[in-house]
Design an enzyme around this catalytic site. Structure first.
Site, short mmCIF file in Angstrom:
data_model
loop_
_atom_site.label_atom_id
_atom_site.label_comp_id
_atom_site.label_asym_id
_atom_site.label_seq_id
_atom_site.Cartn_x
_atom_site.Cartn_y
_atom_site.Cartn_z
N LEU A 162 -8.95 -2.42 4.61
CA LEU A 162 -7.52 -2.48 4.94
C LEU A 162 -6.79 -3.59 4.21
CD1 LEU A 162 -7.74 -1.92 8.81
CD2 LEU A 162 -7.13 -0.23 7.06
N LYS A 194 -7.18 -8.01 2.54
CA LYS A 194 -7.95 -9.24 2.30
C LYS A 194 -7.08 -10.42 2.64
CE LYS A 194 -10.45 -11.74 -1.35
NZ LYS A 194 -11.73 -11.82 -0.62
N GLY A 195 -7.61 -11.36 3.40
CA GLY A 195 -6.88 -12.55 3.76
C GLY A 195 -7.66 -13.81 3.44
N ASP A 250 0.56 -20.67 11.14
CA ASP A 250 0.65 -19.86 9.92
C ASP A 250 1.45 -18.58 10.17
OD1 ASP A 250 0.21 -19.37 7.25
OD2 ASP A 250 -1.72 -18.38 7.57
#
Length: 291
Positions: free
Chosen positions: A86, A88-89, A204
């Site tokens: 789904l 990428k973080g 964040d």
């Protein structure tokens, strides 16, 4: 002739002794390195065992406070061996999965370098106790040594990031929808700050971390794991730390609410090039702009 033979014999003995001595030293050095390496590996292994014992004890103490625990093999099965990625973080890759009851989930495989075991479990136990329409639901987790994963509810519309920018000159979301999303985010943050038992600060907040369900109801995500208030990619030495502190202090001076407190560019340059000891912490901001 005799002296020549004696010299050659003596020379041969010396060379032989030198070679033998060198071989002995190499053998001793190899034994030392092997022993040291073995002891080092044994120490690391013992530390890992102790760490795993602490985590297991933590899980036993908080059995009813943490969500369901899955094995890594379960994670592989529910994601079909990580087939449908789904996104990428900063914390790791996210994959689409399905539980045995058919419920769709989002599985985040955490980077090995992120967070130690105790921090991970503390975060899991805290976040699992949150329950709000504007907070993404944590359904389970996996913790097998360095293999760690978080299992969330699946939010079909993905992140707000892909909706807020104009596409072909047309805005993808109406101002009414953007307003409702903003209100939902505020409600979620207010709940984290005041509503849940373990108050959580999210450092964040950005479109990437706001997920949207079928009805575009926003859900705050990615508030997990040992990042604290620090910039990424900074070498932990005194020089870099001083540079970072200097830039932060100067930046805070430049965004003061009262214009009279903001330094001119000449002063900004002096502060940037001067000694950090000469910098003072700026005053606290006002709740409203001065007249």
């Amino acid at each position: 002739m005799i002296r020549t033979l004696e010299f050659k014999y003596t020379f041969s003995l010396n060379v032989g002794y030198s070679i033998a001595g060198t071989v002995v030293l190499i053998i001793l050095l190899a034994c030392f390195i092997r022993t040291f390496s073995f002891n080092d590996r044994r120490f690391i292994w013992q530390m890992k065992v102790e760490g795993d014992k602490k985590i297991e004890a933590f899980l036993n103490r908080h059995e009813f406070l943490t969500p369901k625990r899955y094995r890594y093999s379960d994670v592989k099965n529910m994601t079909n061996s990580f087939r449908d990625k789904l996104g990428k973080g900063g914390y790791g890759d996210v994959y689409k999965g399905k539980l045995l009851d058919g419920q769709l989930v989002a599985v985040k495989i955490l980077n090995k370098s992120k967070s130690n075991g105790e921090d991970f479990m503390n975060e899991v136990s805290s976040i699992s106790r949150t329950s709000h329409v504007n907070i993404v639901t944590l359904l389970g987790f996996c913790f097998e040594g360095r293999r760690r994963a978080l299992i969330y509810e699946f939010v079909p519309n993905g992140s707000l990031e892909k909706f807020i920018f104009q596409k072909n000159g047309d805005r993808q979301l109406t101002w009414e929808m953007l307003y409702k999303i903003a209100v939902g985010i505020a409600r979620g943050l207010e709940y984290l700050h005041r509503g849940c038992k373990t108050r959580i600060l999210h450092f964040d907040i950005k479109p990437h971390n706001i997920l949207l369900d079928d009805d575009f109801c926003p859900k705050i995500s990615d508030f997990e794991l040992d990042e604290e208030l620090r910039l990424q990619g900074i070498v932990d030495d005194d020089v870099d730390q001083e540079r970072v502190r200097k830039m932060i202090l100067v930046s805070l001076w430049c965004i003061q609410t009262d214009p009279a407190n903001r330094p001119p560019m000449s002063r900004v340059l002096e502060m940037m090039e001067g000694n950090i000891d000469s910098l003072t912490i700026p005053p606290k901001p006002f709740l409203s702009s001065p007249s």
